[in-house]
Design a protein around this motif. Structure first.
Motif, PDB file in Angstrom:
ATOM      1  N   GLU A   2       0.841  -1.197   0.000  1.00  0.00           N
ATOM      2  CA  GLU A   2       0.000   0.000   0.000  1.00  0.00           C
ATOM      3  C   GLU A   2       0.881   1.254   0.000  1.00  0.00           C
ATOM      4  O   GLU A   2       1.924   1.284   0.648  1.00  0.00           O
ATOM      5  N   ASP A  53      -7.368   2.086  -6.492  1.00  0.00           N
ATOM      6  CA  ASP A  53      -7.911   2.863  -5.373  1.00  0.00           C
ATOM      7  C   ASP A  53      -8.244   1.911  -4.219  1.00  0.00           C
ATOM      8  O   ASP A  53      -9.097   1.035  -4.360  1.00  0.00           O
ATOM      9  N   GLU A  55      -9.864   2.376  -1.593  1.00  0.00           N
ATOM     10  CA  GLU A  55     -11.226   2.518  -1.082  1.00  0.00           C
ATOM     11  C   GLU A  55     -12.244   1.793  -1.956  1.00  0.00           C
ATOM     12  O   GLU A  55     -13.301   1.376  -1.473  1.00  0.00           O
ATOM     13  N   LYS A  56     -11.939   1.646  -3.233  1.00  0.00           N
ATOM     14  CA  LYS A  56     -12.877   0.999  -4.165  1.00  0.00           C
ATOM     15  C   LYS A  56     -12.497  -0.444  -4.470  1.00  0.00           C
ATOM     16  O   LYS A  56     -13.320  -1.209  -4.982  1.00  0.00           O
ATOM     17  N   SER A  78      -4.052   5.384  -2.172  1.00  0.00           N
ATOM     18  CA  SER A  78      -5.118   6.260  -1.705  1.00  0.00           C
ATOM     19  C   SER A  78      -5.707   7.058  -2.868  1.00  0.00           C
ATOM     20  O   SER A  78      -5.065   7.224  -3.909  1.00  0.00           O
TER      21      SER A  78
END
Length: 263
Positions: A2, A53, A55-56, A78
């Protein structure tokens, strides 16, 4: 793995690929969006890094393709990182860093009966991308980008190809060198001109190798290139428009050639 900070050194390196000088220096470029990344993976392009992404999550369309490119690094990032590496106001949830292929014009020169599009100073990235897309759709054997044409790896050019850049050879070349070589090997060089005698519909696209030379939106082909052209043909028009843009003209020629060749 990440990466969350847009100040990360690797992120700065990726974002730099939005500029030509960094693409030229590194030999890499960036593509954005599910469709383009999917096309790159399906074509087994040399994808070095795939970032998505966090978050997705990884787009479902890509899940089955992640093993298709050995050595590819997959990184969750991010939304701020996505935004930093995007050339659009509405960033896509995924991007990839791809190594430029080492395409040679030899394949096009050597193939008998080839249909190739040659761009001489076509500066608009949208037109260059659209011509590549049309060449792909019409089954052409390649596209040659002469000096002064828009950079193939400009984000706008890439978006306009809609993935077709991964489907056929695209070569950046000096036309002063490659066009004489093509003629020596029997290639017929054809361009459009308002002074052309034959129309694009009476010209025979079926005989041998033919390269379609498309000039810039403003001035057409250069005098140096014009001196190499074997035949100029005209695209008939009934209305009052003075001319067509480069992408429209190329598309008409390509599809007439496809129709005649029965491909």
């Amino acid at each position: 793995m990440e990466i969350m900070s847009p100040q990360n050194a690797r992120v700065k390196e990726w974002a730099g690929l939005l500029e030509k000088k960094h693409r030229d220096k590194s030999g890499k470029y960036i593509i954005e969006g599910v469709h383009l990344v999917q096309e790159a993976l399906l074509a087994e392009a040399n994808v070095e890094i795939l970032a998505y992404d966090i978050e997705k999550g990884m787009p479902a369309e890509l899940n089955g393709l992640l093993q298709s490119v050995p050595g590819m690094e997959t990184i969750a990032v991010s939304p701020a990182v996505i935004a930093k590496c995007s050339s659009t106001n509405t960033p896509q949830p995924v991007f990839a860093v791809v190594r430029k292929p080492r395409e040679s014009a030899e394949a096009a020169l050597d193939k008998p009966g080839s249909l190739v599009v040659v761009l001489d100073g076509v500066q608009d990235p949208g037109n260059v991308g659209t011509i590549i897309r049309s060449a792909d759709a019409a089954g052409a054997d390649g596209v040659i980008l002469g000096r002064g044409s828009a950079d193939l790896y400009n984000p706008k050019t890439i978006r306009s190809t809609m993935g077709s850049m991964f489907h056929l050879p695209i070569v950046e070349a000096d036309l002063a060198e490659i066009l004489p070589q093509a003629r020596q090997r029997g290639v017929l060089l054809v361009s459009t001109s308002l002074q052309g005698v034959d129309s694009c519909y009476s010209h025979d696209f079926r005989s041998g190798s033919q390269w379609l030379v498309i000039g810039s939106e403003g001035r057409g082909i250069s005098p140096e290139t014009a001196a190499q052209v074997d035949k100029s043909i005209i695209i008939p028009m009934k209305g009052r428009a003075e001319s067509l843009n480069a992408a429209m003209a190329a598309t008409i020629l390509l599809f007439e050639a496809m129709r005649q060749r029965g491909d």
